[in-house]
Design a protein around this motif. Structure first.
Motif, PDB file in Angstrom:
ATOM      1  N   THR A  79      34.369  55.780  46.231  1.00  0.00           N
ATOM      2  CA  THR A  79      34.670  54.624  46.057  1.00  0.00           C
ATOM      3  C   THR A  79      35.554  53.590  45.555  1.00  0.00           C
ATOM      4  OG1 THR A  79      32.908  53.921  48.125  1.00  0.00           O
ATOM      5  CG2 THR A  79      34.530  52.078  47.626  1.00  0.00           C
ATOM      6  N   GLU A  80      35.001  54.145  43.933  1.00  0.00           N
ATOM      7  CA  GLU A  80      35.129  52.509  42.792  1.00  0.00           C
ATOM      8  C   GLU A  80      36.536  53.562  42.455  1.00  0.00           C
ATOM      9  OE1 GLU A  80      32.314  53.562  40.449  1.00  0.00           O
ATOM     10  OE2 GLU A  80      30.558  52.281  41.256  1.00  0.00           O
ATOM     11  N   THR A 137      41.659  59.526  48.377  1.00  0.00           N
ATOM     12  CA  THR A 137      41.651  60.075  49.688  1.00  0.00           C
ATOM     13  C   THR A 137      40.870  60.108  50.017  1.00  0.00           C
ATOM     14  OG1 THR A 137      43.708  58.726  48.534  1.00  0.00           O
ATOM     15  CG2 THR A 137      43.417  60.364  50.796  1.00  0.00           C
ATOM     16  N   LEU A 138      40.145  60.116  51.386  1.00  0.00           N
ATOM     17  CA  LEU A 138      38.621  60.372  52.598  1.00  0.00           C
ATOM     18  C   LEU A 138      40.017  61.546  53.353  1.00  0.00           C
ATOM     19  CD1 LEU A 138      36.732  57.838  53.098  1.00  0.00           C
ATOM     20  CD2 LEU A 138      36.504  60.019  51.398  1.00  0.00           C
ATOM     21  N   LYS A 186      28.756  51.696  48.620  1.00  0.00           N
ATOM     22  CA  LYS A 186      29.541  50.769  48.054  1.00  0.00           C
ATOM     23  C   LYS A 186      30.259  50.745  50.142  1.00  0.00           C
ATOM     24  CE  LYS A 186      29.751  50.940  43.517  1.00  0.00           C
ATOM     25  NZ  LYS A 186      30.674  49.240  43.347  1.00  0.00           N
ATOM     26  N   ASP A 187      30.477  51.688  50.326  1.00  0.00           N
ATOM     27  CA  ASP A 187      31.057  52.372  51.614  1.00  0.00           C
ATOM     28  C   ASP A 187      29.722  52.822  52.370  1.00  0.00           C
ATOM     29  OD1 ASP A 187      32.832  51.042  53.397  1.00  0.00           O
ATOM     30  OD2 ASP A 187      33.445  53.443  53.437  1.00  0.00           O
ATOM     31  N   ARG A 188      29.916  52.399  53.100  1.00  0.00           N
ATOM     32  CA  ARG A 188      28.762  53.917  54.343  1.00  0.00           C
ATOM     33  C   ARG A 188      29.856  54.872  54.966  1.00  0.00           C
ATOM     34  NH1 ARG A 188      25.566  49.824  56.469  1.00  0.00           N
ATOM     35  NH2 ARG A 188      23.620  50.756  55.558  1.00  0.00           N
ATOM     36  N   THR A 193      31.992  56.448  53.484  1.00  0.00           N
ATOM     37  CA  THR A 193      32.780  57.122  52.623  1.00  0.00           C
ATOM     38  C   THR A 193      31.506  58.199  52.214  1.00  0.00           C
ATOM     39  OG1 THR A 193      33.487  55.585  51.494  1.00  0.00           O
ATOM     40  CG2 THR A 193      32.827  57.462  50.177  1.00  0.00           C
ATOM     41  N   GLU A 202      38.941  55.464  43.974  1.00  0.00           N
ATOM     42  CA  GLU A 202      39.881  55.057  45.234  1.00  0.00           C
ATOM     43  C   GLU A 202      40.054  56.747  45.479  1.00  0.00           C
ATOM     44  OE1 GLU A 202      42.710  52.385  43.956  1.00  0.00           O
ATOM     45  OE2 GLU A 202      41.899  50.510  44.182  1.00  0.00           O
ATOM     46  N   ALA A 241      29.426  59.109  46.515  1.00  0.00           N
ATOM     47  CA  ALA A 241      30.352  57.678  47.622  1.00  0.00           C
ATOM     48  C   ALA A 241      30.176  57.318  47.332  1.00  0.00           C
ATOM     49  CB  ALA A 241      28.668  57.708  48.624  1.00  0.00           C
ATOM     50  N   ASN A 242      29.557  55.948  46.015  1.00  0.00           N
ATOM     51  CA  ASN A 242      29.961  54.885  45.114  1.00  0.00           C
ATOM     52  C   ASN A 242      31.401  55.382  44.149  1.00  0.00           C
ATOM     53  OD1 ASN A 242      28.179  53.010  46.319  1.00  0.00           O
ATOM     54  ND2 ASN A 242      26.701  53.651  45.005  1.00  0.00           N
TER      55      ASN A 242
END
Length: 270
Positions: A264-265, A269-270, A204-206, A208, A267, A260-261
């Motif tokens: 992302t799902e 915080t990184l 979903k987000d590289r 992440t 949310e 990672a997905n």
């Protein structure tokens, strides 16, 4: 070599090691198999060892060169007049997507990459991978081993996951130090990276995924429970089929994409 390219000394600050073995050069160009009409881009053309035979086959080539002296020499070389577009730029900052849009088709990228920037350059290209059809790179042999590594091996790490999620990795040939001037202190190799039209592991987000891999492999000897605790609990890892007691190199690419997905799902915080 044309007169315009003679007399240049390799510069350490640019990580320059110039390819000079004709047999190796021929093998690399055959692997690239350039054809007229293809949008070809060479990173770090140096003294034109690969540039020359590629231009002969393709008729035109884009080159990205940071060394101003070499860029000027390439622009002034009579053999390349009308056949070379020289981009005076740092490949780490170059907008490959913009060039692909101008060309109207995905780029074919290749080069003898400076070892001191090879990994960040690969990551930069992966961020624009949707505009690239294939890549052929001369790299430190160890880097290619890391890109092609299998789960469970010492070479398996963040670079492995990030590259294999996006591309097929196909080793082409190994290159000894004496093929270069000056000879590097390490063995080299050439690999072909072919971006997937659809990855077996859609992410979903590289960014992440990159962050997850960085956290997981930062302390390789520790378990995922320890390394991932700021993002996910042991129970949350188990909920997506990941053993919290496992060490990061024992997972596969799909496992990291799944983490990672999830991040992302939810949310986180990184």
């Amino acid at each position: 070599m044309s007169k315009a390219l003679q007399g240049h000394r390799a510069r350490k600050r640019f990580g320059q090691n110039f390819l000079q073995d004709e047999t190796v050069i021929d093998a690399i160009v055959d692997a690239i198999a350039p054809e007229p009409g293809q949008p070809l881009v060479e990173i770090g053309p140096g003294l034109a060892a690969l540039t020359r035979p590629v231009v002969q086959r393709a008729g035109h080539l884009h080159v990205v060169e940071l060394d101003r002296d070499l860029a000027t020499r390439l622009e002034n070389a009579t053999e390349f007049q009308g056949k070379l577009t020289v981009h005076r730029a740092d490949a780490l900052k170059f907008n490959f997507s913009e060039l692909a849009a101008t060309e109207g088709k995905p780029l074919r990228v290749f080069g003898n990459l400076p070892y001191n920037i090879s990994t960040p350059l690969i990551f930069h290209l992966l961020s624009q991978v949707n505009t690239i059809s294939d890549m052929h790179f001369m790299l430190q042999k160890e880097v290619i081993q890391r890109m092609a590594a299998e789960p469970g091996s010492k070479a398996f790490g963040r670079l492995t996951v990030m590259v294999q999620q996006a591309c097929q990795v196909l080793p082409v040939l190994e290159v000894p130090p004496e093929a270069f001037d000056p000879a590097p202190k390490v063995d080299s190799a050439v690999a072909r990276l072919v971006p997937y039209s659809e990855s077996p592991w859609p992410v979903k987000d590289r960014a992440t995924l990159n962050h997850v891999c960085h956290m997981a492999f930062h302390q390789r000897r520790k378990t995922l429970r320890n390394n991932m605790k700021k993002l996910m609990s042991a129970d949350e890892l188990e909920s997506i089929g990941i053993d919290p007691a496992a060490r990061p190199e024992t997972l596969n690419v799909g496992d990291f994409v799944r983490i990672a997905n999830w991040v992302t799902e939810h949310e986180r915080t990184l």
